[in-house]
Design a protein around this motif. Structure first.
Motif, PDB file in Angstrom:
ATOM      1  N   ALA A 170       0.874  -1.167   0.000  1.00  0.00           N
ATOM      2  CA  ALA A 170       0.000   0.000   0.000  1.00  0.00           C
ATOM      3  C   ALA A 170       0.911   1.217   0.000  1.00  0.00           C
ATOM      4  CB  ALA A 170      -0.878  -0.007   1.248  1.00  0.00           C
ATOM      5  N   GLY A 171       0.369   2.357  -0.292  1.00  0.00           N
ATOM      6  CA  GLY A 171       1.175   3.564  -0.211  1.00  0.00           C
ATOM      7  C   GLY A 171       1.636   3.789   1.215  1.00  0.00           C
ATOM      8  N   ALA A 172       2.963   3.892   1.401  1.00  0.00           N
ATOM      9  CA  ALA A 172       3.506   4.197   2.720  1.00  0.00           C
ATOM     10  C   ALA A 172       3.280   5.680   2.986  1.00  0.00           C
ATOM     11  CB  ALA A 172       4.991   3.856   2.777  1.00  0.00           C
ATOM     12  N   CYS A 173       2.800   5.974   4.184  1.00  0.00           N
ATOM     13  CA  CYS A 173       2.426   7.340   4.539  1.00  0.00           C
ATOM     14  C   CYS A 173       3.322   7.853   5.665  1.00  0.00           C
ATOM     15  CB  CYS A 173       0.963   7.359   4.975  1.00  0.00           C
ATOM     16  SG  CYS A 173      -0.149   6.854   3.650  1.00  0.00           S
ATOM     17  N   PRO A 174       3.346   9.172   5.877  1.00  0.00           N
ATOM     18  CA  PRO A 174       4.205   9.756   6.916  1.00  0.00           C
ATOM     19  C   PRO A 174       3.551   9.738   8.291  1.00  0.00           C
ATOM     20  CG  PRO A 174       3.144  11.512   5.707  1.00  0.00           C
ATOM     21  CD  PRO A 174       2.729  10.219   5.054  1.00  0.00           C
ATOM     22  N   LEU A 175       3.176   8.551   8.735  1.00  0.00           N
ATOM     23  CA  LEU A 175       2.485   8.412  10.008  1.00  0.00           C
ATOM     24  C   LEU A 175       3.405   7.791  11.049  1.00  0.00           C
ATOM     25  CD1 LEU A 175      -0.890   6.919   8.702  1.00  0.00           C
ATOM     26  CD2 LEU A 175      -0.287   9.340   9.035  1.00  0.00           C
ATOM     27  N   ASP A 176       3.269   8.231  12.308  1.00  0.00           N
ATOM     28  CA  ASP A 176       4.014   7.608  13.386  1.00  0.00           C
ATOM     29  C   ASP A 176       3.215   6.419  13.924  1.00  0.00           C
ATOM     30  OD1 ASP A 176       2.028   8.647  15.074  1.00  0.00           O
ATOM     31  OD2 ASP A 176       3.313  10.234  15.865  1.00  0.00           O
TER      32      ASP A 176
END
Length: 135
Positions: free
Chosen positions: A34-40
Motif C-alpha cells: 500500500a502507499g507508505a504514509c508519513p504516520l508515526d
C-alpha cells in the motif's frame, strides 16, 4: 542473492537517477505495498509542512512494511512517489530522500505531483512492488 535485475538503456538518456526497467526470473514471489504514509506509531502525521521530513518517515514505514512481508528495499522493482505539491523543488526534495534510502538500488520509479493525499497534512506517499526469490 538479489532477484531483481535493473535494466539500463543504451539508447535513452544515461544521466537519470533510476533504471529504466527491472526484470525478475521465475519462480519469484511478488509483494505489492500500500502507499507508505508519513504516520508515526499512533497514526499521527509527522513533519507537518516538511516534504523531506515526511519522505524520511515514509521510507522508514515502507522498509518496515516490506520486511514484514519478507522483502527489503533491494527487492523493489518499481516505486511510485506521490508529492502533494505543484512545485518541482518539492518533488526534487522528496526524490532526494527516496534515493538516499534506496542507495545504489535505483529501481524504476515514477515521481508525481498531486493536489492532495489522504491524511490530514500529508505531503508524501510511496508505493512499491518488490519481488523475492522462492525456494
Amino acid at each position: 542473492m538479489n532477484t531483481v535485475r535493473l535494466v539500463r538503456s543504451r539508447t535513452l538518456a544515461e544521466h537519470v537517477e533510476y533504471a529504466y526497467a527491472a526484470s525478475v526470473p521465475n519462480p519469484a514471489r511478488v509483494v505489492w505495498t500500500a502507499g507508505a504514509c508519513p504516520l508515526d506509531e499512533s497514526g499521527a502525521t509527522v513533519a507537518v509542512g516538511d516534504h523531506a521530513g515526511q519522505a524520511h518517515q515514509v521510507m522508514r514505514n515502507l522498509r518496515t512494511a516490506l520486511r514484514d512481508a519478507g522483502a527489503e528495499l533491494s527487492d523493489v522493482v518499481k516505486t511510485t512517489v506521490y508529492v502533494a505539491s505543484s512545485r518541482q523543488e518539492d518533488l526534487v526534495a522528496v526524490w532526494d530522500v527516496v534515493r538516499e534510502h534506496m542507495g545504489d538500488h535505483d529501481a524504476p520509479s515514477t515521481l508525481l505531483g498531486v493536489s492532495v493525499l489522504g491524511y490530514d497534512h500529508q505531503l508524501v506517499e510511496v508505493e512499491a512492488v518488490a519481488v523475492v526469490a522462492e525456494g
